[in-house]
Design an enzyme around this catalytic site. Structure first.
Site, PDB file in Angstrom:
ATOM      1  N   LYS A  35      47.212  43.171  36.493  1.00 31.91           N
ATOM      2  CA  LYS A  35      46.110  42.716  35.640  1.00 31.91           C
ATOM      3  C   LYS A  35      46.601  42.125  34.314  1.00 31.91           C
ATOM      4  CE  LYS A  35      42.779  45.950  37.690  1.00 31.91           C
ATOM      5  NZ  LYS A  35      41.639  46.874  37.420  1.00 31.91           N
TER       6      LYS A  35
ATOM      7  N   TYR B 113      35.180  40.926  42.772  1.00 32.24           N
ATOM      8  CA  TYR B 113      34.636  42.261  42.491  1.00 32.24           C
ATOM      9  C   TYR B 113      33.145  42.358  42.841  1.00 32.24           C
ATOM     10  CZ  TYR B 113      38.852  43.983  40.109  1.00 32.24           C
ATOM     11  OH  TYR B 113      40.114  44.442  39.806  1.00 32.24           O
TER      12      TYR B 113
ATOM     13  N   ASN C 282      43.724  48.865  33.248  1.00 32.71           N
ATOM     14  CA  ASN C 282      44.486  49.867  34.012  1.00 32.71           C
ATOM     15  C   ASN C 282      45.625  49.271  34.836  1.00 32.71           C
ATOM     16  OD1 ASN C 282      42.906  48.759  36.025  1.00 32.71           O
ATOM     17  ND2 ASN C 282      42.288  50.720  36.914  1.00 32.71           N
TER      18      ASN C 282
ATOM     19  N   HIS D 230      45.474  46.539  40.379  1.00 29.85           N
ATOM     20  CA  HIS D 230      44.431  46.763  41.388  1.00 29.85           C
ATOM     21  C   HIS D 230      45.126  46.869  42.734  1.00 29.85           C
ATOM     22  CE1 HIS D 230      40.903  46.225  43.918  1.00 29.85           C
ATOM     23  NE2 HIS D 230      41.665  45.412  44.632  1.00 29.85           N
TER      24      HIS D 230
ATOM     25  N   GLU E 285      40.237  41.003  50.844  1.00 29.80           N
ATOM     26  CA  GLU E 285      40.865  40.666  49.554  1.00 29.80           C
ATOM     27  C   GLU E 285      42.064  39.742  49.732  1.00 29.80           C
ATOM     28  OE1 GLU E 285      39.487  44.719  47.162  1.00 29.80           O
ATOM     29  OE2 GLU E 285      41.618  44.316  47.417  1.00 29.80           O
TER      30      GLU E 285
END
Ligand code: CMP
Length: 138
Positions: free
Chosen positions: A10, A50, A113, A116, A127
């Site tokens: 990320k 998402y 965070n 993913h 995905e």
């Protein structure tokens, strides 16, 4: 069994300059990087990726964060790769992540965070196809 999973480093971790350290953890965990691309996600790409979270209260912050800078997207392959990657990443909330996991070591908050990873074989397939065409996945 041999699996593939989608991984995203990320914007927070890309900004921290720890792509190499995160790749090392994948490799040491027996996961092979079989495809990869760096990309600045558009708002619609992040929203589409998402989409399962679109009714959650954190959705707009999530999309804003995921478009705040480039991300590094990869397909990881290995024995039991989906669960293995989740083990290497640690819990979604870094405050709950086990010591030595990517999120414990590099993440600041449940939003920023660091990584993913797909959570199941069906989502991994969706995905991976979202970001990689079949010719990119030999
Ligand atoms: P990720 O695995 O990329 O999937 C959705 C992301 O939403 C998740 O990691 C978190 O970074 C973010 N998020 C923010 N708040 C929450 C929450 N309460 N529960 C789950 N995910 C959250």
């Amino acid at each position: 069994s041999l699996q593939r999973t989608l991984s995203i480093i990320k914007p927070d971790a890309v900004k921290k300059n720890v792509i190499g350290q995160i790749y090392q953890r994948f490799e040491e965990g027996g996961l092979k990087i079989v495809a990869a691309k760096m990309k600045q996600l558009s708002q619609s790409e992040a929203e589409g990726f998402y989409a399962v979270h679109k009714d959650r209260p954190f959705f707009s912050d999530l999309v804003k964060f995921m478009t705040s800078g480039p991300v590094m997207i990869q397909v990881l392959e290995g024995d039991n790769a989906i669960a293995k990657n989740r083990e290497i990443m640690g819990a979604t909330n870094p405050k709950e992540a086990e010591a030595g996991t990517i999120r414990a070591d590099f993440a600041e908050s449940i939003d920023a965070n660091a990584v993913h990873g797909s959570d199941a074989p069906e989502t991994a397939a969706v995905e991976i196809a979202y970001f990689f065409s079949t010719v990119e996945l030999t």
